[in-house]
Design a protein around this motif. Structure first.
Motif, PDB file in Angstrom:
ATOM      1  N   UNK A 185     -15.204  13.051-103.669  1.00 36.28           N
ATOM      2  CA  UNK A 185     -14.955  13.727-102.822  1.00 36.28           C
ATOM      3  C   UNK A 185     -13.592  15.094-101.920  1.00 36.28           C
ATOM      4  N   UNK A 186     -12.646  14.542-102.769  1.00 43.77           N
ATOM      5  CA  UNK A 186     -11.588  15.437-102.709  1.00 43.77           C
ATOM      6  C   UNK A 186     -11.884  16.578-103.449  1.00 43.77           C
ATOM      7  N   UNK A 187     -12.369  16.465-105.139  1.00 44.83           N
ATOM      8  CA  UNK A 187     -11.806  17.014-105.558  1.00 44.83           C
ATOM      9  C   UNK A 187     -12.938  18.195-105.019  1.00 44.83           C
ATOM     10  N   UNK A 234     -20.199   4.089-104.388  1.00 37.90           N
ATOM     11  CA  UNK A 234     -19.148   5.178-103.122  1.00 37.90           C
ATOM     12  C   UNK A 234     -17.372   5.074-103.250  1.00 37.90           C
ATOM     13  N   UNK A 235     -17.285   4.380-104.103  1.00 40.89           N
ATOM     14  CA  UNK A 235     -15.283   4.353-104.646  1.00 40.89           C
ATOM     15  C   UNK A 235     -15.318   5.820-105.030  1.00 40.89           C
ATOM     16  N   UNK A 236     -15.874   5.897-106.430  1.00 40.63           N
ATOM     17  CA  UNK A 236     -15.620   6.911-106.998  1.00 40.63           C
ATOM     18  C   UNK A 236     -16.562   8.207-106.128  1.00 40.63           C
ATOM     19  N   UNK A 237     -17.509   8.149-104.999  1.00 40.79           N
ATOM     20  CA  UNK A 237     -17.894   9.189-104.452  1.00 40.79           C
ATOM     21  C   UNK A 237     -16.698   9.805-103.298  1.00 40.79           C
ATOM     22  N   UNK A 238     -16.278   8.666-102.595  1.00 45.99           N
ATOM     23  CA  UNK A 238     -15.369   8.955-101.800  1.00 45.99           C
ATOM     24  C   UNK A 238     -13.521   9.352-101.797  1.00 45.99           C
ATOM     25  N   UNK A 239     -13.129   8.825-102.937  1.00 46.65           N
ATOM     26  CA  UNK A 239     -12.077   8.835-103.565  1.00 46.65           C
ATOM     27  C   UNK A 239     -11.713   9.714-104.646  1.00 46.65           C
ATOM     28  N   UNK A 240     -13.040   9.896-105.337  1.00 47.41           N
ATOM     29  CA  UNK A 240     -12.312  11.092-106.364  1.00 47.41           C
ATOM     30  C   UNK A 240     -13.522  12.393-106.953  1.00 47.41           C
TER      31      UNK A 240
END
Length: 697
Positions: A589-591, A581-587
């Motif tokens: 998604x912005x990419x 979830x952390x990677x999905x939201x913070x890395x």
């Protein structure tokens, strides 16, 4: 390593071994300690003080300033607390002291380690106690003393204590059998050679993957253009950088008395294996912990990261640990050696049949002993044995057992000369049977190879189980044979009954095939596919009775271990889900937002020019939008699914929930993310891809 470096001098140079003891201890003290080590006799009271002083002097000469009681709590790794040898004097100086009491007993906090409810937070006192059967050693500036770990009230809180107990019960019951064959041996020891698989990747790449750092495996990653399908990495040329790492690792292990013997590339890219020479199970367990530790420490020196997770990368083989198991006497006899004519080797047949019967009788417990969240990714995935436990014997031994069952004579196997059709090549004798790498429990000449272990787990648990279940069957055999008026007739009847009753567990075919899954079901063999399924059977009446009968675990200790293992599974999946979830939201998604903007901006510019074809940009923008929508929905679904886990009313129910609900939600999120990776420009993807990681070391 310089050519001039003498390996024989290096080997064991940081170990307080028998050679060091012989030189430094008085003869009577050395003889007493040796009896304790070799015959499992109680330690004499006066020995510890003398040993402690000699151990301290030796350690100081090698630069040690501290000592630690080194133990193996239920975390699956080791624990240590360092104390200096110093003791202040009245003149403001210090002297270096180490007493017998300090050698024998330590007192770590027992409330902060997993106890499965055996200890409350306020019940903090615990004890470590010296294990004189495993050598002390020096690591850095600290003397490490192998110890057991228990609570103030005596409950077992570690993996070493039950391992030692299981070795004792096997020793006792194996000696009963050997006595019936006229052999009065002092000790039977189980021996283990634990082959260790691992991955090596660039440390810089590792540091850019938060999933590798936090969970040990990649939670996202699209399949690269090339994987392991060319079959060129297995036993391939070892690259210079990896060879330097392996040489450095060997040096460290040899100095600690660990006989690192074999090293080679494994099947997957960036995957390798090392294998040590057999030693007794207690020492092998200690050694394997050191092997895993030094694999990672040495990798750091070489700007590499060593990955020990069972499945660090999807789409290529994961890593296991092959547990080669045998039994040997103090006189050097391997009890699983068939000899030239195994059909007539009745002693061998007793130990062979006992092992087969043990696996059949307690196959669920063997499966439980390797049940972890990480190992669930391997078992049954055509790269490791399935979750169905079976035994491979090969043609010769299968024929011998069939002869025992039917009473018909077996055709004696003759040495077959391998002829290669080239005159200059040497002829050699073929082995009597092929190897079966798909089998969970395969006989390989003079040992059984238990191939289901995960690469990062302690080998203590599986070997506690192996020792205990074999001891249980040997005890039953001894009970029958010791009462027999006609030993030969009773032995023949016992072997015939054992072969007939337990032949369902023997399978010499392809364990990876769907046909075997169906056949195993017809035979009534259990198929515990997941860790929660397996752990539900941990405290079955049969298993509790088994470990209680041999004084390995009390019922309360069985309950506590089941609780610890369930909790470990739940925490592991929970951490993985939160990391996703952390990677999905913070890395991710912005990419994707940034890349989508570039695509849409390009589309707008080209549209403004009028007559330029924008079909490609339109299709790409639509695909990104569709996949991104799926990705966001999968992220939300995982988050809500994870939150609902709090409603589970028991650890077993929660483990089941994580297995049945959370893991599928994680898989859906991964699929969406991996699909996005495949169409996202490389410079926008937020972390290294499989292609970046797997092919550059």
């Amino acid at each position: 390593m310089p050519i001039s470096e003498n390996v024989s001098e290096l080997f064991g140079s940081r170990v307080f071994n028998s050679g060091v003891m012989r030189k430094r201890l008085p003869k009577h003290i050395y003889a007493s300690l040796l009896k304790t080590m070799k015959e499992d006799l109680p330690l004499e009271e006066n020995v510890a003080e003398v040993v402690a002083n000699a151990m301290k002097d030796w350690a100081l000469e090698l630069g040690a300033t501290h000592y630690t009681h080194w133990f193996q709590p239920m975390t699956g790794i080791t624990a240590e607390k360092h104390d200096a040898f110093i003791n202040p004097t009245e003149d403001g100086k210090v002297i270096m002291e180490f007493s017998g009491k300090e050698l024998i007993k330590g007192e770590p906090d027992a409330s902060s380690f997993p106890s499965g409810g055996l200890r409350a937070t306020f019940e903090a006192r615990g004890y470590t106690a010296w294990d004189p059967t495993s050598y002390a050693f020096i690591k850095g500036t600290t003397l490490y003393i192998p110890t057991i770990f228990c609570s103030y009230s005596g409950e077992v809180l570690d993996k070493k204590t039950p391992l030692l107990r299981s070795m004792e019960t096997l020793n006792d019951n194996a000696k009963r059998i050997l006595k019936l064959f006229g052999k009065d041996v002092k000790k039977v020891t189980t021996t283990i050679g634990a082959e260790q698989e691992y991955f090596l990747v660039e440390r810089d790449m590792f540091k850019k993957r938060k999933d590798l750092i936090l969970t040990g495996r990649t939670l996202f990653g699209a399949k690269p253009p090339k994987g392991q399908e060319m079959e060129t990495h297995y036993f391939g040329r070892i690259r210079g950088r990896v060879a330097n790492y392996m040489a450095d690792l060997d040096r460290e292990l040899w100095s600690l008395g660990i006989a690192s013997k074999t090293r080679h590339n494994e099947v997957a890219p960036a995957q390798h294996e090392m294998a040590p020479i057999f030693t007794n199970t207690n020492v092998a367990t200690d050694n394997n912990q050191l092997i895993m530790e030094f694999m990672q420490r040495v990798a750091y020196r070489h700007d590499l990261a060593c990955l020990l997770h069972e499945k660090p990368f999807d789409g290529v083989n994961g890593s296991g640990k092959h547990n080669n198991f045998s039994m040997s006497t103090d006189t050097g006899e391997n009890l699983l050696t068939p000899g030239d004519n195994p059909a007539d080797n009745k002693q061998f047949l007793v130990f062979l049949c006992a092992t087969i019967e043990a696996v059949y009788r307690y196959s669920e417990m063997l499966r439980i002993s390797v049940a972890t969240a990480g190992n669930d990714h391997r078992l049954g995935a055509n790269e490791a044995p399935p979750a169905i436990v079976s035994v491979f014997l090969g043609e010769q031994l299968t024929a011998v057992l069939k002869s025992i069952e039917t009473g018909e004579p077996v055709t004696e196997a003759k040495d077959l000369v391998m002829q290669l059709g080239v005159k200059s090549l040497p002829n050699f004798i073929k082995d009597t049977t092929d190897r079966n790498r798909t089998s969970p429990f395969a006989f390989t000449g003079n040992k059984f190879e238990f191939r289901m272990l995960g690469s990062n787990q302690s080998i203590a648990g599986p070997n506690i189980t192996l020792n205990t279940i074999v001891a249980d069957v040997l005890a039953d055999y001894a009970d029958v044979l010791e009462k027999a008026d006609d030993f030969e007739a009773a032995l023949e009847a016992l072997l015939q009954k054992s072969v007939k009753d337990n032949k369902k567990i023997v399978f010499n075919g392809n364990n990876y095939s769907e046909e075997w899954v169906e056949e195993a079901a017809r035979r009534g063999l259990p198929n515990l596919k997941t860790t929660p399924e397996a752990l539900a059977e941990f405290t079955s009446e049969k298993n509790v009775a088994l470990f209680g009968r041999h004084n390995i675990f009390t019922p309360a200790e069985m309950d506590s271990r089941q609780s610890i293992l369930l909790e470990e599974y739940i925490k592991t999946i929970n951490i993985e889900a939160l990391t996703m979830l952390s990677l999905a939201k913070r890395e991710i998604t912005p990419a994707i937002v940034t890349y989508s903007k570039e695509v849409v901006d390009t589309l707008s510019v080209k549209k403004a020019l009028g007559s330029i074809d924008v079909t490609a940009e339109t299709l790409l923008a639509e695909r990104l939008s569709t996949l991104f929508g799926t990705f966001i929905k999968a992220t939300d679904t995982l988050e809500s699914t994870l939150a609902a886990a709090e409603e589970c009313e028991s650890e077993q129910a929660e483990a089941n929930y994580f297995c049945e609900k959370v893991i599928p939600a994680m898989a859906a999120l991964r699929f969406a993310a991996d699909s996005l990776e495949e169409i996202t420009a490389e410079k926008y993807w937020p972390f290294p891809t499989y292609e970046d990681i797997l092919f550059y070391v």
